[in-house]
Design a protein around this motif. Structure first.
Motif, mmCIF file in Angstrom:
data_model
loop_
_atom_site.group_PDB
_atom_site.id
_atom_site.type_symbol
_atom_site.label_atom_id
_atom_site.label_comp_id
_atom_site.label_asym_id
_atom_site.label_seq_id
_atom_site.Cartn_x
_atom_site.Cartn_y
_atom_site.Cartn_z
ATOM 1 N N ASP A 121 0.811 -1.161 -0.127
ATOM 2 C CA ASP A 121 -0.127 0.008 -0.054
ATOM 3 C C ASP A 121 0.854 1.261 0.032
ATOM 4 O O ASP A 121 0.371 2.227 0.453
ATOM 5 C CB ASP A 121 -0.847 -0.007 1.256
ATOM 6 N N LEU A 134 -9.138 -5.908 3.225
ATOM 7 C CA LEU A 134 -9.518 -7.375 3.500
ATOM 8 C C LEU A 134 -9.619 -8.105 1.951
ATOM 9 O O LEU A 134 -9.156 -9.243 1.883
ATOM 10 C CB LEU A 134 -10.426 -7.587 4.323
ATOM 11 N N GLY A 157 -7.581 -2.484 -9.994
ATOM 12 C CA GLY A 157 -8.794 -1.344 -9.933
ATOM 13 C C GLY A 157 -9.015 -1.140 -8.488
ATOM 14 O O GLY A 157 -8.356 -1.587 -7.545
HETATM 15 C C1 LIG Z 1 -1.862 -7.370 14.533
HETATM 16 C C2 LIG Z 1 -2.251 -7.601 13.054
HETATM 17 C C3 LIG Z 1 -2.597 -8.795 12.655
HETATM 18 C C4 LIG Z 1 -2.839 -9.175 11.418
HETATM 19 N N1 LIG Z 1 -3.155 -10.211 10.964
HETATM 20 C C5 LIG Z 1 -3.286 -10.521 9.739
HETATM 21 C C6 LIG Z 1 -3.562 -11.885 9.235
HETATM 22 O O1 LIG Z 1 -3.784 -12.927 10.345
HETATM 23 N N2 LIG Z 1 -3.545 -12.322 8.109
HETATM 24 C C7 LIG Z 1 -3.145 -11.308 7.005
HETATM 25 O O2 LIG Z 1 -3.317 -11.564 6.151
HETATM 26 N N3 LIG Z 1 -2.883 -9.902 7.487
HETATM 27 C C8 LIG Z 1 -2.924 -9.863 8.655
HETATM 28 N N4 LIG Z 1 -2.452 -8.444 8.932
HETATM 29 C C9 LIG Z 1 -2.169 -7.562 7.894
HETATM 30 C C10 LIG Z 1 -3.405 -6.804 7.516
HETATM 31 O O3 LIG Z 1 -4.545 -6.743 8.333
HETATM 32 C C11 LIG Z 1 -4.043 -7.235 6.317
HETATM 33 O O4 LIG Z 1 -3.110 -7.357 5.403
HETATM 34 C C12 LIG Z 1 -5.253 -6.377 6.067
HETATM 35 O O5 LIG Z 1 -5.785 -6.810 4.790
HETATM 36 C C13 LIG Z 1 -4.788 -4.908 5.700
HETATM 37 O O6 LIG Z 1 -6.007 -4.126 5.667
HETATM 38 P P1 LIG Z 1 -5.807 -2.470 5.510
HETATM 39 O O7 LIG Z 1 -7.191 -2.007 5.401
HETATM 40 O O8 LIG Z 1 -4.915 -1.959 6.463
HETATM 41 O O9 LIG Z 1 -5.382 -2.493 4.000
HETATM 42 P P2 LIG Z 1 -3.776 -1.938 3.457
HETATM 43 O O10 LIG Z 1 -2.791 -2.494 4.265
HETATM 44 O O11 LIG Z 1 -3.883 -0.453 3.475
HETATM 45 O O12 LIG Z 1 -3.868 -2.270 2.118
HETATM 46 C C14 LIG Z 1 -3.666 -3.815 1.830
HETATM 47 C C15 LIG Z 1 -3.785 -4.111 0.328
HETATM 48 O O13 LIG Z 1 -5.029 -3.804 -0.037
HETATM 49 C C16 LIG Z 1 -4.891 -2.825 -1.485
HETATM 50 N N5 LIG Z 1 -6.189 -2.074 -1.002
HETATM 51 C C17 LIG Z 1 -6.565 -1.491 0.162
HETATM 52 N N6 LIG Z 1 -7.785 -0.852 -0.178
HETATM 53 C C18 LIG Z 1 -8.277 -1.263 -1.485
HETATM 54 C C19 LIG Z 1 -9.298 -0.836 -2.123
HETATM 55 N N7 LIG Z 1 -10.423 0.007 -1.677
HETATM 56 N N8 LIG Z 1 -9.486 -1.053 -3.603
HETATM 57 C C20 LIG Z 1 -8.353 -1.877 -3.957
HETATM 58 N N9 LIG Z 1 -7.119 -2.166 -3.186
HETATM 59 C C21 LIG Z 1 -7.186 -1.776 -2.077
HETATM 60 C C22 LIG Z 1 -3.710 -1.868 -1.081
HETATM 61 O O14 LIG Z 1 -3.290 -1.412 -2.277
HETATM 62 C C23 LIG Z 1 -2.921 -3.139 -0.565
HETATM 63 O O15 LIG Z 1 -2.312 -3.803 -1.422
HETATM 64 C C24 LIG Z 1 -2.564 -8.080 10.359
HETATM 65 C C25 LIG Z 1 -2.155 -6.979 10.764
HETATM 66 C C26 LIG Z 1 -1.823 -6.603 11.892
HETATM 67 C C27 LIG Z 1 -1.244 -5.441 12.211
#
Ligand SMILES: Cc1cc2nc3c(=O)[nH]c(=O)nc-3n(C[C@H](O)[C@H](O)[C@H](O)COP(=O)(O)OP(=O)(O)OC[C@H]3O[C@@H](n4cnc5c(N)ncnc54)[C@H](O)[C@@H]3O)c2cc1C
Length: 529
Positions: free
Chosen positions: A82, A142, A252
Motif C-alpha cells: 500500500d 481485506l 482497480g
Molecule cells: C496485528 C495484525 C494482525 C494481522 N493479521 C493478519 C493476518 O492474520 N493475516 C493477514 O493476511 N494479514 C494480517 N494482517 C495484515 C493486514 O491486516 C491485512 O493485510 C489487511 O488486509 C490490511 O487491511 P488494510 O485496510 O490496512 O489495507 P492496506 O494495508 O492499506 O492495503 C492492503 C492491500 O489492499 C489494497 N487496497 C486497500 N484498499 C483497497 C481498495 N479499496 N481497493 C483496492 N485495493 C485496496 C492495497 O493497495 C494493498 O495492496 C495483520 C495486521 C496486523 C497489524
C-alpha cells in the motif's frame, strides 16, 4: 509541478489532496519493513472523486507521464503493498455504511469502512462479519489481501461474505460485479466499454490457458499472481469479482461492497493445553480441530515467554516449560459439548501437559495469553520483529517435519524462529528480530525469506498461502512462476491496467533491487497495535 498538480486535483475532487512533506510522511510506511515516500496523497470522499483521479492519471500516462498509484486502507499491510513513490489514494474518508437489509442480512458499505466500524453497526441487529484479524482492517484491504484470518478455518475468510463489489477501473470507468452467463455474457462481451473489453479478453485468456486453469482448480495454490482467474471464469460463466481477492489494488479501486452478514455466535469458550514437543501436540490439535473451533492457535512457547519478558503474567501456562508448544482453542457453537470431548482425553494426555479449561479463576490468565502475541511482536529490545515470512501455509501432515527443518535453519542463520499461527486455517508466521539499522539487514532478510520459502515449499506449503506477495514476498514468488503462469498473469494485469499505473511495483511488477533499497533503516514511526 507538484504544487500545481495538487492544486488542480483539489479543484477536481470534493475530497482533499496533499503534497506537504509532513503529511506524506504518514503514508510512507505501513506494517512492513519498507519505507517509500509518496509525492501526493488523495483522500477521496466519493466514488466520483476516485473516478476523476483515475481518469486524470490515466490521461497523464497516455502522454507517458506515469505516476504510480497505490490504494491504502488502514496501512496494516505487511508486505509493502500500500506504498507508492507517486500517489497514494487513501480510503479513510470512504468509510460509510450506505444501506442495510436486516431480513436478507445484507449490508452495502464504502470500501474504506473498517471491520470494527462495520461489526459495531451490525451488532445492533445481532449480526457480524466473522473475521479474526486486526479490527482496523478496511473491507477494501481485506478483499485485496484476502488473508487467511484466524477464524478462516471455520468461517472461510472474507471471500465467504462478499456478494458484489463496485470497482473504479484504471481509466475511471465504474463496474459492478456479478456472474454473467448465456445471453447476458454475450451482450456484455459486445459492449464498447472497458468492462466489455475486459470480459472479451479474459475469456480469451481462459480459453488459451484451459489446461492450466484446470490444474489450478484441483490444487490449493497460494495468492501470488492472479490465481482467482480459475474462479472468475468457470463453466462458460464469468464474474470479475474473484479476481479482486488478493489483487492488492493492482486491477482497480474497490469503492463499494455488498456483504452478507451472519448471526453473532455466543462468547467463545477457551481451552489451553501445553506440550513439551510437537509430536505430543499433534494428536490433540487434530482432535481440537475436528470439533470446529472458531480459533485453534499454536504458539512456540518462546513467543509466550517473550511476552512474559514484557511483564505479561503467564506463569500459570509457562511454569515448568523449557521448550514446547502452547495450544489455544476457542469454541463458539456447542461449546459445552466440545469442552466435554476435550476433557474426556485429559487422562491420556502426557503427564507434563497442562490442560486449562476456561473458568472464572483462570480467565485473567487466558485473557493475558490472548494479548501475549502483541507484546511479543512489539518487544523491540535488541531488534524489530519486522514481518518478512508471515502468512504462509504448511499442511498439518507436514508441520512436524517443517518444525524440524526450522531448527536447522535457526542454527544456520542464528535467528530466533519461534513459530505461531492458526492450525485450523493452516496459516503461520515467523517474526525473528532484525537490527534494521544494520546495513546488511536487507541481505539478511532476503536470505531468510528465500531459505524459509524453500523449506515451506519442500513441505508442501506456500509462502502466499495466507496472504499475497506484495513487494517483499515477490522477491521469491516472481522466480517461482512457470512461463505459462507468468504470461497469463501479466496479460491479466495488462487487460485491467493498460498503462501499468495501479500498484505497478507490487506482485509481478515488483523489482527485488528496488524493494531491498526501500528497506527501512529506522524503526517505523507508525506502529498500529
Ligand atoms: C496485528 C495484525 C494482525 C494481522 N493479521 C493478519 C493476518 O492474520 N493475516 C493477514 O493476511 N494479514 C494480517 N494482517 C495484515 C493486514 O491486516 C491485512 O493485510 C489487511 O488486509 C490490511 O487491511 P488494510 O485496510 O490496512 O489495507 P492496506 O494495508 O492499506 O492495503 C492492503 C492491500 O489492499 C489494497 N487496497 C486497500 N484498499 C483497497 C481498495 N479499496 N481497493 C483496492 N485495493 C485496496 C492495497 O493497495 C494493498 O495492496 C495483520 C495486521 C496486523 C497489524
Amino acid at each position: 509541478m507538484g504544487g500545481k498538480i495538487a492544486r488542480y486535483l483539489n479543484q477536481l475532487i470534493v475530497g482533499n489532496v496533499f503534497d506537504a512533506p509532513e503529511i506524506l510522511e504518514n503514508y510512507a510506511t505501513d506494517r512492513s519493513a519498507l519505507k517509500i515516500k509518496p509525492k501526493f496523497v488523495a483522500l477521496p470522499e466519493t466514488t466520483d472523486d476516485v473516478r476523476k483521479l483515475m481518469k486524470f492519471f490515466t490521461q497523464l500516462a497516455s502522454k507517458d507521464i506515469k505516476v504510480p498509484i497505490a490504494i491504502r486502507g488502514s496501512g496494516l499491510d505487511e508486505m509493502g503493498a500500500d506504498l507508492s513513490s507517486g500517489l497514494v489514494i487513501s480510503t479513510e474518508k470512504l468509510n460509510r455504511l450506505l444501506e442495510s437489509d436486516r431480513r436478507e442480512r445484507l449490508v452495502r458499505v464504502q470500501a474504506g469502512i473498517t471491520l470494527k466500524e462495520l461489526n459495531t453497526a451490525l451488532s445492533v441487529n445481532g449480526l457480524t462479519i466473522p473475521i479474526g484479524g486486526h479490527e482496523m482492517e478496511t473491507i477494501g484491504g481485506l478483499i485485496s489481501n484476502c488473508p487467511s484470518d484466524d477464524y478462516a478455518g471455520k468461517y472461510g475468510g472474507i471471500r465467504t461474505y462478499v456478494e458484489r463489489i463496485e470497482v473504479v477501473l484504471a481509466n475511471g470507468e465504474i463496474l459492478q460485479t456479478g456472474r454473467f452467463m448465456g445471453s447476458t455474457l454475450k451482450r456484455k462481451t459486445k459492449e464498447k466499454t472497458a468492462e466489455g473489453e475486459i470480459c472479451r479478453k479474459l475469456l480469451a485468456v481462459a480459453k488459451e490457458n484451459e489446461a492450466l486453469l484446470k490444474t489450478m482448480r484441483k490444487t490449493r495454490v497460494g495468492l501470488a499472481g492472479y490465481p482467482m482467474i480459475a474462479r472468475a471464469v468457470k463453466k462458460n460463466t464469468l464474474d470479475l469479482m474473484p479476481l479482486f481477492f488478493g489483487a492488492e489494488g493492482t486491477l482497480g479501486v474497490i469503492t463499494e461492497v455488498i456483504l452478507r452478514a451472519v448471526p453473532i455466535a455466543r462468547r467463545p469458550q477457551r481451552v489451553v493445553a501445553t506440550f513439551d514437543d510437537f509430536k505430543m501436540a499433534e494428536k490433540f490439535l487434530d482432535l481440537a480441530n475436528s470439533l470446529k473451533p472458531r480459533e485453534l492457535n499454536l504458539y512456540d512457547v518462546r513467543v509466550i515467554k517473550g511476552a512474559e519478558e514484557t511483564g505479561k503474567k503467564l506463569s500459570e501456562i509457562t511454569k515448568k516449560m523449557e521448550d514446547g508448544f502452547v495450544v489455544l482453542a476457542q469454541y463458539d457453537r456447542k461449546a459445552k459439548g466440545c469442552i466435554r470431548k476435550i476433557e474426556s482425553v485429559r487422562k491420556v494426555l502426557p503427564k507434563t501437559t497442562k490442560l486449562l479449561v476456561e473458568s472464572p479463576k483462570n480467565k485473567p490468565a487466558l485473557d493475558e495469553l490472548c494479548n501475549s502475541l502483541t507484546s511479543f511482536l512489539h518487544h523491540t529490545k535488541a531488534g524489530e520483529r519486522v514481518p518478512i515470512l508471515t502468512d504462509f501455509a504448511v499442511p498439518g501432515r507436514n508441520l512436524g517435519n517443517f518444525l524440524r527443518d526450522l531448527e536447522t535453519l535457526e542454527r544456520s542463520l542464528g535467528l530466533d524462529l519461534a513459530i505461531f499461527g492458526s492450525y485450523a486455517a493452516t496459516n503461520y508466521h515467523l517474526r525473528p528480530r532484525f537490527k534494521i539499522d544494520d546495513p546488511d539487514f536487507p541481505r539478511k532478510a532476503a536470505t531468510f525469506l528465500k531459505t524459509g520459502a524453500f523449506l515451506i515449499g519442500r513441505n508442501g506449503g506456500s509462502i502466499t498461502g495466507g496472504a499475497p506477495e506484495g513487494r517483499v514476498k515477490a522477491i521469491v514468488t516472481n522466480d517461482q512462476f512457470t512461463e505459462a503462469e507468468k504470461n497469463m498473469y501479466e496479460t491479466i494485469k495488462q487487460i485491467f491496467d493498460r498503462y501499468d499505473i495501479l500498484n505497478s511495483q507490487v506482485k509481478l511488477g515488483a523489482n527485488t533491487r528496488s524493494t531491498l533499497t526501500h528497506f527501512r533503516t529506522t524503526s517505523s514511526a507508525k506502529i498500529m497495535i
